[in-house]
Write an enzyme that holds these catalytic residues in place. Structure first.
Site, PDB file in Angstrom:
ATOM      1  N   GLU A 257      23.410  10.425 -13.063  1.00 54.69           N
ATOM      2  CA  GLU A 257      22.671  10.289 -11.726  1.00 54.69           C
ATOM      3  C   GLU A 257      21.481   9.462 -11.954  1.00 54.69           C
ATOM      4  O   GLU A 257      20.817   9.434 -12.835  1.00 54.69           O
ATOM      5  CB  GLU A 257      21.960  11.905 -11.553  1.00 54.69           C
ATOM      6  N   CYS A 296      14.250   8.878  -7.395  1.00 56.65           N
ATOM      7  CA  CYS A 296      15.571   8.423  -7.329  1.00 56.65           C
ATOM      8  C   CYS A 296      16.081   8.476  -6.016  1.00 56.65           C
ATOM      9  O   CYS A 296      17.112   7.790  -5.555  1.00 56.65           O
ATOM     10  CB  CYS A 296      16.700   8.882  -8.480  1.00 56.65           C
TER      11      CYS A 296
END
Lengths: 681, 681
Positions: A257, A296
């Site tokens: 991720e 993120c």
């Protein structure tokens, strides 16, 4: 200076003298802690996980593991003050810390709850339905999930030291896999305290978790096909790990991720003055400043209709101008520091690259006014907004991420253009859309969903309950294709299955029943016991069956039922109309009449362990019942799920059969039954 | 010599003069065909797929694509004689060809059927339930699947040129993705004819499929995050592809299904003389000889209790001795040739490696008697059985695959040992177990499922309907961890989703309804239309709602219902016993009484488009209804699925509400409704 130790094979060891890495306070720049992975024997760590942790965890059921996770959540919730005390040293405000610390604990709670509601109190979970791969049903298929027998290696990012550890740990533990946790060095001092609390809780079995700060040594070279590496961090590091020959050749499961160029789109209907316009401005500003933009999922690209570009820019600048940067412990501060000066310098460099193409319209990456702190020593940066001249000609805005309080405005023409610009990011964790139009939303989903792990669609109807563009939820998949790493985390039980193997099992109904501990149609039944309604939850066995006497369904019954309930549907009342119907040869009994008679046939009326009928699943009417047909019922214990010490849910397989012994109706009935020794048993 | 062309951007081109590869007849060794991928412009191919094939396919619904796949299956079934004519040149017998050709066409049929039964007649498929991420339900989560917008590159193996192409194509097309198909060269002449038939059928839209034989050129360098590479072949080639920098850095989805060291285990209960013993012998012998052992799922390791090793060996040798090797066109032949002499030489080399460790107990890899063929020119090899002296000391038997009619016997002590030996294969496509004991089966699943994509458990009860250890079924996952490639194919709709992206969508109920074309609780309802039971399937809109009048549920109703149906359960009849129950304050109405009254309240009795109540899902009783409570019903059109030209299924959301407007029961009702213009409308 605090020494951050490693916890391997049940023992804390202090950091070695060699290979030391230093952690600094984000606000003061002071050296505050040190760690080292030198000398750690990863062979010992893996053996401990595989030989102790795995077997201990796999000996528990999903529900037992879920209860353990809940107990851990309760324990951490009591002690979270210690984590908040360390939080400002990461540069984070209390609000930022809430996402990290309370958000992480909340993830444990959600997984504990989902584990008990959506997984069985067993060792094997089912995937999908029985597959009928044979004509006579003597050989069936069933997909099952079982825990991987290796170790999960969690490589976490610096921005959410607590949430990052817990959001990976919750599904791993519920799956029944042990973990080796490697936090990112800059915030390892906070991750370390959290891990210490987990060990202090003494709630996890031996070998379930281990901890190493500072480096992964030869850990990855020692993994195999039963191991998982779950990585969160930069796309570049993920690509580097993907090239790792050992991981490839030994079939290690790898999931990543990574940061991505997430977009927020102001819908064409969301003109200035609409609630959606205001929501968009607020969300972009918030995503730029929460965690100083070190998320993120943050909005890096803000896409707006060309006609409203100026209005958006002005509104956004007005909002950003109010941001107060400084010491996160000062209550006036709305944005803290980046995690460290090295990271701040990196962000500045990325802003330089981006601003060559997209001029800065607000902020200055190199200077910022701060309160209650020294801007030279702390890793401060104010919000920086850029504006792209041509989204299709631009390149950097779609591939360069400045991991700080930085975003870029891009104008679009029509929806097709907006979607194409979203997709230029090459795969994102999340994109958001601000619209009140179902058509706009449906078109954007069709065009952009394949490029996104999550789509956040916000408007006036949801405004009060919005969870935030940048907030992954334990219920929803977190991850995305391409640039976002191509992996998936969370998503409720989906996240648990990342640590399990799906296997197609082919076997007879009896064998499948033995494997899944759930009665499979066609398997043996137990018919020599007292009526199952007289047997408490714990005594009742899978497969116990009651075969009822017969009862004829007469025309008078049908007419009486119609009159009593008011259900005078023509197929029950009008011979000619029923005959004209493609499914019937004449008047038929009501489906609800069959269900009601079935209950009358199988019910044991006296007070006993059956407490309530709570529901019914998968009812299918398979054959019409015409007047004069005798019916009877077969009631079989299909599955049992304890709910608490007082009662548990019994799932019954029910078949309503006619005089040719063919099924007229089949369904699964749910009852709540008292447990052995409970007051009502 | 036949020239095998390439089909790119809708045009067949003959193989270029350069880069030619020659195909030989497996039996005669003659050169029969030639191909070349030289000069193919893969940029053009990808653009054609992405700009034509993808949009054409995505414009169709899942059901439209499933019907297209069914039409293709019917077309190929009519023309399959042409494929069988080429089959012997691959070395395969007619029985082998049946697996490849009919098996491939059958896979299309199964996918066509599952596509219509298990996927909606829409563009977006749902994954799981609505996630309630907000307290008041104004913001919800729903995972959806949408087609990837790139191209699927299918790299197929030589052993099943037809099945291999069709088992990848069926899920790809139903997902809505175009494909570029690259067959393995040795049998490309057969794959080519199949592909020609697909094009001749004219059933697929422009750009849906392209074909290139001989090499992949720079194809892999041109792929991105919306593309998929689905590889079948050797583990070594899969590892090589996994190292491909372009695939890694541009986030290409990669899945591999590779040969593996599959095991068959004779259960400890399956002593000589039991049906399971005989089934085991038969299956091992069959798996060694079908397709001359060139199956990625074949049994390479036969695990037997040490006590029965001699008995197994003798029985197996007796059976293998009857195998007749030779020209597959001769009816007496039971095992044909390997695909070519190069492959046969490879198998011989692997047998040499294996037999250093595991002495040969039957057969000779270098000499075989054949009928109706020249053993020097054809790629023949007889079955070879080896025996391992110590399964735990041995290494090659667990890592070296001879891809021919070759297997090795290994003795085990107890079940734990048997499982450990299975798992030494480092991940398999399939393992089988021959047992009549549920306990043995459950223990082996717990110990070995994590190392296998499929577990095939066979005994006397399933013997007549066994599908074969080595036969992947379209319904079940095909693939496995570690050595087996770590990927998944098939598995019904699971296989479709490999070509789609899963995305978590967060939005209001109205927006989710617009996106999924399925009414979401909380979304707007349509209440200004005539009773929905009077409106035909096609006219009825999602969200149309009927709100019924009230009806009181009286104590007399409860008593009457109990007497009429025989359901005199104490919670309905006995005030004191009901009060003692933890869920009730006194006597409550029967759940089935509520359902029956609800139907009476919402039904429109006159003949009309509603043809039948076919079932009911997810019924939950949420609040007890006590005597004297007035109830009413809200009936909303949740979803519609056309079944044929005459009728379609309507899924209704039903809520039974009390006088406080709280839900007492909630469920989904299914009816079959006549379509506009159908006879019964």
């Amino acid at each position: 200076m605090k020494e951050i130790g490693n916890f391997i094979a049940g023992v804390w060891t202090p950091p070695a003298e060699g290979g030391r890495r230093v952690m600094r306070h984000a606000v003061t720049g002071e050296e505050i802690a040190v760690c080292s992975a030198a000398g750690v024997d990863f062979g010992v760590a893996i053996a401990h996980a595989v030989e102790k942790g795995g077997p201990h965890l796999r000996a528990m059921t999903f529900h037992e593991r879920a209860r353990m996770v809940k107990a851990l959540a309760l324990f951490l919730n009591e002690r979270k003050g210690e984590l908040y005390a360390l939080n400002p040293a990461t540069g984070a405000t209390t609000r930022d810390g809430w996402i990290d610390i309370d958000g992480g604990i909340q993830t444990l709670f959600v997984y504990a709850s989902k584990g008990r509601r959506e997984l069985p109190d067993k060792h094997v979970a089912l995937d999908g339905e029985i597959e009928r791969i044979s004509r006579h049903g003597t050989f069936l298929g069933q997909h099952v999930w079982t825990p991987l027998q290796g170790v999960a290696v969690h490589i976490n990012a610096f921005n959410f030291p607590c949430w990052g550890m817990l959001e990976k740990l919750a599904p791993t533990l519920i799956a029944g896999m042990p973990a080796i946790i490697k936090p990112a060095t800059p915030t390892a001092f906070l991750a370390h305290r959290l891990f210490e609390l987990i060990i202090e809780s003494d709630l996890l079995p031996e070998g379930a978790v281990q901890f190493v700060a500072g480096g992964a040594g030869d850990l990855l070279d020692r993994l195999g096909c039963q191991d998982v590496v779950a990585f969160t961090g930069s796309a570049a590091t993920a690509d580097h790990l993907r090239h790792h020959t050992g991981l490839i050749e030994r079939g290690v499961r790898f999931t990543a991720e990574t940061d991505s160029l997430n977009a927020a789109v102001l819908g064409p209907d969301a003109t200035p003055g609409t609630p959606e316009f205001d929501l968009f401005i607020k969300e972009v500003a918030r995503e730029m400043t929460v965690k100083a933009g070190q998320k993120c999922t943050a909005i890096r690209r803000a896409l707006v209709p060309a006609a409203h570009l100026d209005a958006v820019r002005e509104a956004l600048i007005a909002r950003l101008a109010k941001v107060v940067v400084g010491n996160p412990e000062n209550e006036k501060v709305t944005m803290g520091a980046l995690v460290g000066c090295r990271q701040r310098d990196e962000v500045r460099e990325h802003v330089r690259t981006l601003s060559d193409e997209n001029p800065i319209v607000f902020g200055d990456p190199d200077h910022v006014e701060v309160i209650d702190a020294d801007p030279e020593r702390g890793a401060f940066m104010g919000p920086v907004l850029m504006q792209c001249a041509d989204g299709f000609a631009a390149r950097r805005v779609h591939d360069t991420e400045a991991f700080g309080p930085v975003s870029t405005l891009i104008a679009y023409g029509d929806l097709e253009e907006a979607a194409a610009l979203v997709n230029r990011g090459g795969g994102s964790l999340v994109s958001s859309l601000f619209t009140h139009s179902g058509e706009v939303a449906a078109e954007m989903v069709a065009r952009t969903a394949a490029f996104n792990g999550r789509l956040y669609i916000m408007n006036r109807d949801s405004a009060k309950e919005g969870t935030g563009h940048g907030s992954p939820l334990p219920h929803l998949v977190h991850g995305g294709p391409g640039h976002a790493g191509g992996g998936e985390e969370l998503g409720g039980v989906r996240g648990v299955f990342h640590y399990m193997q799906r296997t197609a099992v082919q076997a007879s109904p009896d064998i499948l029943t033995a494997i899944t501990d759930r009665w499979v149609p066609g398997a043996k039944t137990i018919t020599d016991r007292p009526h199952p309604f007289t047997r408490d939850f714990d005594t009742l066995e899978i497969g116990e069956t009651f075969v009822s006497p017969e009862r004829e369904v007469s025309l008078a019954d049908i007419e009486h039922f119609a009159e009593f309930t008011g259900d005078t549907f023509y197929a029950h009342m009008d011979e000619d109309a029923a005959k004209a119907n493609p499914f019937f040869d004449g008047r038929v009994a009501h489906g609800y009449l069959l269900l009601s008679f079935a209950a009358g046939l199988f019910v044991e009326p006296n007070p006993g362990p059956v407490l309530a009928n709570t529901g019914l699943d998968r009812l299918r009417f398979m054959k019409p019942v015409y007047p004069g047909t005798p019916i009877h019922v077969e009631l079989t214990v299909k599955d049992k799920t304890p709910r608490n010490d007082e009662y548990g849910e019994v799932r019954w397989h029910v078949r309503v059969l006619d005089d040719e012994n063919e099924a007229c109706a089949e369904y699964e009935l749910l009852t709540m039954n008292a447990r052995a020794g409970a007051t009502n048993a």
